[in-house]
Structures are given as structure tokens and as C-alpha cells.
Design a protein around this motif. Structure first.
Motif: not given
Length: 361
Positions: A169-170, A172-173, A198, A201, A295
């Protein structure tokens, strides 16, 4: 001495070249060394992963020792037995646990309930085929965990999965938008995951999960490719429907929702759940452990749950170590010795007390 696989005896060598006894001994030693080297080399080849390949054909060897051919056949037989065992193990593979991404967005849940009610209004007998709103989820991976030890291994694998997910995800959400309806062979109705980055991912996370669990020796995954979906009804939930002639989900019952937008789920948790254990009071599956990702602000309850899961895993690991220690012969011998000594001391003390009383009287 060997020439083209032909052995020359001592008598022939003596007649042809007049070899003396010392030269003959040297030739014999060279012959023994050569034969030993050849046998060792062939034995090494037999133990290689490619032992089932026909070495004679591939390397052009025309005179393979009979003993090595037998060994090759034996290894091939063992290899076939291992393949049979692996196939039997896979045949007996019945998933009973899964990794779940719970759906918590009330907008999505409300939309699915409206869809289900609309279908039930058209055919009331389909009510028993509906998924309860407390158990809406996306299945990330299925697996087989047969006992408590394997469940603990699964919990450990889930915890190890977390850094891999964070790397994917680096920072990111992961947000999953749901739109439209589809079915699997008209037997399972589900809300579709909309196209976008998405999806890639989620596929990477699913692959990382499969790899992490399999590396732990857990039977995990399915033969078919991973297709993320949100199930809202399944005919297999109500076997009696087939007896009543309901064998397929009629597309007309959900046609009004064919392109409906249900909302977005912000992924913040992945659970290790049981398919067979009793569900929770809210309708969600029995959860063995969870990891928090993304997050999304973490509430006190999430922090407590994760801490409890980690503590539980640590305690189970310690209990397992204690069990293993108690099963060791040297430990059992020591316990028996100490118990025997304790009994001897007690008997001795009791005897002293009796003697002391007798002396007093």
C-alpha cells in the motif's frame, strides 16, 4: 582397465604387453579407483531432483550399471508415491478458515438490505438464501486449519502478513468501491467490485497472503483465480429450494440494481475467521485474530483487541513450550525422582513422629 566398457583381464594384459606384477597392481588400483568414482558419481546423480529423468537417454550413456538402474527405478517409485500422497492430501483439502475483510460501511450494508428485500418481495422463498447483514465481507484467502496448533500457526502467519500489506500500500489507504450485481453460475449472487487500481492492490495482498500461509505449511488457496466479491445471497444456504424447483437465480430479480452504486469500503482490518464455529452475537464470524491496516483512526476497542490477540498468541506459545518440556523423558524422570524423594521424606517424618510419641508415652 576399461576400454569402451570392455574389461581386459590380467592374463590378456600379460600376454599382449608383458606387464609385470607391480604394473598389474597399479592397473588394478586404477581400475578400483575408476569404478569407485563412477559408482559415486552415479549415486550422486540419482539423488538429484532430476533423478526421474532418463539419464541414459539424455547423456548418451550406453552401459549403466544394473544396480544404479534399480536405484533409479526405486527413486522414481518413491517420487510417484509422494505425488500420490500430495494428491490425496489435496483431495482431502476442505477449507474451514478464511481471511476476511469485513464490510462496515453502513451505506453499503443499507444498500444490500434494500436489494435483498426487493428480491424477497418478488420471491419470498429466497429469504433463506440471503446473507445476514452482520456477516458481509470479502474473502481474501481460504485455508484448512485442523487443530489448535495450526490455528496458532495461522495467527502467526496473519501477523507476519501485515508488513507485506504495508509495503504494497506504500502508506496509501485501500478503498474498495462496490457497483453492480453479478452471479457465479447463477448460484451465488454478489455485489461487484468496481474496476480501478484498488483491484491490483487487493490481488497483490491476496497473493502475499497465500504465499505467507503456504510457507508456514498451511494448505491455503483455491484452484480457481481470485475474484474479490461481496456475496449477498447463495442458493446453497437453502437446499430445500432445489426440491421446490428453484435451481438458479433469475436475473430479473436484481435487474433494477444491475448498475447500482452501493458505496465505498475503507479497508482497515483483516480477520482470521472460522467457517464452522458459532458466529458472534452481531452475526459476524468467529474471529481468531485480526490485523489493523491503513490510516483509519484506530479506536480504543481496536487497540485492545489487537493487544489481546498478541497476548493470547504469546501465552499459547508458552503453553506449547511447557507441554513439550513435560513430554521429554528426562523431565518426566526428574519429576518421578522428586516425587519419590518427597514421598520418602514424608514417610520418614511420619515414622519419626510415631517414634517420638512412643518415647513420650
Amino acid at each position: 582397465m576399461y576400454f569402451g566398457g570392455i574389461s581386459l583381464g590380467a592374463g590378456v594384459l600379460a600376454r599382449e604387453g608383458g606387464i609385470n606384477s607391480s604394473e598389474y597392481e597399479n592397473v588394478s588400483r586404477e581400475k578400483e579407483t575408476s569404478e569407485e568414482f563412477e559408482a559415486n558419481a552415479m549415486a550422486s546423480l540419482i539423488d538429484m531432483p532430476f533423478a526421474t529423468i532418463d539419464i541414459k537417454d539424455d547423456c548418451g550413456i550406453t552401459d549403466v550399471p544394473h544396480i544404479n538402474l534399480e536405484r533409479s527405478k526405486e527413486n522414481e517409485r518413491i517420487s510417484k508415491d509422494q505425488i500420490k500422497k500430495r494428491k490425496k492430501k489435496q483431495k482431502d483439502y476442505q477449507p474451514n478458515y478464511f481471511l476476511s475483510i469485513p464490510i462496515t460501511n453502513k451505506e453499503i450494508i443499507r444498500g444490500i438490505k434494500i436489494l435483498q428485500n426487493a428480491i424477497i418481495q418478488q420471491d419470498k422463498q429466497l429469504a433463506k438464501a440471503m446473507t445476514s447483514d452482520g456477516s458481509f465481507h470479502i474473502t481474501l484467502l481460504v485455508m484448512q486449519l485442523l487443530n489448535e496448533d495450526e490455528v496458532n500457526i495461522g495467527i502467526g502467519a496473519l501477523l507476519e502478513l501485515k508488513p507485506f500489506i504495508e509495503e504494497i500500500l506504500q502508506g496509501k489507504q485501500l478503498i474498495l468501491p462496490f457497483q453492480g450485481i453479478d452471479t457465479f453460475r447463477n448460484q451465488v449472487g454478489f455485489v461487484k467490485l468496481a474496476e480501478g487500481d484498488h483491484v491490483n492492490s487487493l490481488l497483490e495482498i491476496a497473493e502475499a497472503a497465500k504465499r505467507t500461509f503456504q510457507e508456514k505449511g498451511i494448505l491455503a488457496g483455491e484452484n480457481r483465480s481470485f475474484k474479490p466479491h461481496l456475496t449477498f445471497m447463495k442458493l446453497s444456504r437453502a437446499p430445500q429450494l432445489r426440491k421446490k424447483g428453484v435451481k438458479k437465480i433469475d436475473p430479473e430479480v436484481y435487474e433494477k440494481f444491475i448498475s447500482h452504486r452501493f458505496g465505498e469500503e475503507m479497508v482497515h482490518r483483516i480477520d482470521l475467521c472460522s467457517m464452522l464455529k458459532k458466529k458472534q452475537s452481531n452475526g459476524y464470524y468467529h474471529c481468531e485474530s485480526s490485523i489493523v491496516i491503513g490510516k483509519k483512526p484506530i479506536g480504543l476497542r481496536d487497540l485492545i483487541n489487537e493487544a489481546l490477540h498478541r497476548e493470547r498468541m504469546s501465552l499459547k506459545s508458552k503453553v506449547k513450550q511447557i507441554k513439550e518440556l513435560l513430554l521429554k523423558p528426562e523431565t518426566q524422570a526428574r519429576i518421578r525422582r522428586e516425587l519419590f524423594e518427597g514421598i520418602s521424606v514424608n514417610n520418614s517424618n511420619q515414622g519419626n513422629q510415631i517414634d517420638f510419641s512412643a518415647n513420650l508415652t
